[in-house]
Scaffold this motif. Sequence first.
Motif, PDB file in Angstrom:
ATOM      1  N   GLN A  23       0.882  -1.340   0.067  1.00 29.48           N
ATOM      2  CA  GLN A  23      -0.135   0.101  -0.011  1.00 29.48           C
ATOM      3  C   GLN A  23       0.956   1.196   0.175  1.00 29.48           C
ATOM      4  O   GLN A  23       0.780   2.098  -0.806  1.00 29.48           O
ATOM      5  N   ALA A  24       1.934   1.327   0.736  1.00 28.28           N
ATOM      6  CA  ALA A  24       2.840   2.291   0.914  1.00 28.28           C
ATOM      7  C   ALA A  24       3.573   2.593  -0.576  1.00 28.28           C
ATOM      8  O   ALA A  24       3.731   3.815  -1.036  1.00 28.28           O
ATOM      9  N   GLU A  25       3.904   1.668  -1.200  1.00 26.80           N
ATOM     10  CA  GLU A  25       4.478   1.736  -2.766  1.00 26.80           C
ATOM     11  C   GLU A  25       3.563   2.189  -3.344  1.00 26.80           C
ATOM     12  O   GLU A  25       3.891   3.066  -4.398  1.00 26.80           O
ATOM     13  N   LEU A  26       2.395   1.613  -3.370  1.00 32.24           N
ATOM     14  CA  LEU A  26       1.330   1.880  -4.606  1.00 32.24           C
ATOM     15  C   LEU A  26       0.805   3.654  -4.400  1.00 32.24           C
ATOM     16  O   LEU A  26       0.419   4.193  -5.326  1.00 32.24           O
ATOM     17  N   GLN A  27       0.899   3.908  -3.119  1.00 30.35           N
ATOM     18  CA  GLN A  27       0.351   5.270  -2.897  1.00 30.35           C
ATOM     19  C   GLN A  27       1.356   6.383  -3.404  1.00 30.35           C
ATOM     20  O   GLN A  27       0.918   7.271  -3.930  1.00 30.35           O
ATOM     21  N   LYS A  28       2.818   5.989  -3.709  1.00 25.22           N
ATOM     22  CA  LYS A  28       3.607   6.765  -4.558  1.00 25.22           C
ATOM     23  C   LYS A  28       3.112   6.781  -5.860  1.00 25.22           C
ATOM     24  O   LYS A  28       3.651   7.963  -6.348  1.00 25.22           O
ATOM     25  N   ILE A  29       2.481   6.149  -6.395  1.00 33.23           N
ATOM     26  CA  ILE A  29       2.149   6.201  -7.872  1.00 33.23           C
ATOM     27  C   ILE A  29       0.630   6.530  -7.953  1.00 33.23           C
ATOM     28  O   ILE A  29       0.078   6.419  -9.030  1.00 33.23           O
ATOM     29  N   GLY A  30      -0.077   6.998  -6.841  1.00 36.06           N
ATOM     30  CA  GLY A  30      -1.394   7.128  -6.847  1.00 36.06           C
ATOM     31  C   GLY A  30      -2.483   5.987  -6.949  1.00 36.06           C
ATOM     32  O   GLY A  30      -3.543   6.293  -7.402  1.00 36.06           O
ATOM     33  N   ARG A  31      -2.231   5.100  -6.511  1.00 33.73           N
ATOM     34  CA  ARG A  31      -3.044   3.880  -6.279  1.00 33.73           C
ATOM     35  C   ARG A  31      -3.315   3.496  -4.884  1.00 33.73           C
ATOM     36  O   ARG A  31      -2.510   3.798  -4.092  1.00 33.73           O
ATOM     37  N   LYS A  76       7.005  -2.081 -10.637  1.00 29.28           N
ATOM     38  CA  LYS A  76       8.132  -1.405  -9.918  1.00 29.28           C
ATOM     39  C   LYS A  76       7.658  -1.219  -8.381  1.00 29.28           C
ATOM     40  O   LYS A  76       8.325  -1.653  -7.428  1.00 29.28           O
ATOM     41  N   ALA A  77       6.577  -0.880  -8.108  1.00 26.85           N
ATOM     42  CA  ALA A  77       5.937  -0.934  -6.963  1.00 26.85           C
ATOM     43  C   ALA A  77       5.995  -2.264  -6.142  1.00 26.85           C
ATOM     44  O   ALA A  77       6.281  -2.570  -5.078  1.00 26.85           O
ATOM     45  N   VAL A  78       5.356  -3.286  -6.787  1.00 25.88           N
ATOM     46  CA  VAL A  78       5.376  -4.881  -6.366  1.00 25.88           C
ATOM     47  C   VAL A  78       6.800  -5.204  -6.135  1.00 25.88           C
ATOM     48  O   VAL A  78       7.178  -5.752  -4.756  1.00 25.88           O
TER      49      VAL A  78
END
Length: 93
Positions: A23-31, A76-78
């Motif tokens: 969730q933290a990584e996905l929030q960086k890309i707006g998801r 990249k987020a995963v």
Amino acid sequence: MEIEIKILESSTYTDYSFEKELQAELQKIGRNILGFNSQLTRERIGFRKKDMRIINVKLDGEEIEDPDEFNDTISKAVLRATESLSLELYALI
């Protein structure tokens, strides 16, 4: 948008820690994560069977059809989430 993540089973894995990190990584890309479900299974890899965790994640936003855009954002987020938890990513579908 739905994705399926396969990681090799690890004694350090917990659903909570992986979901939080993803969730933290996905929030960086707006998801954001809308749904998260995992199950433990055994799959054949080469001549051996290995324990594997299959994680189904439902994300907000539109489907990404372009493979390059998918690699630059979701993949990249995963990858960052699995690396930060020292998990071995097997597949991302």
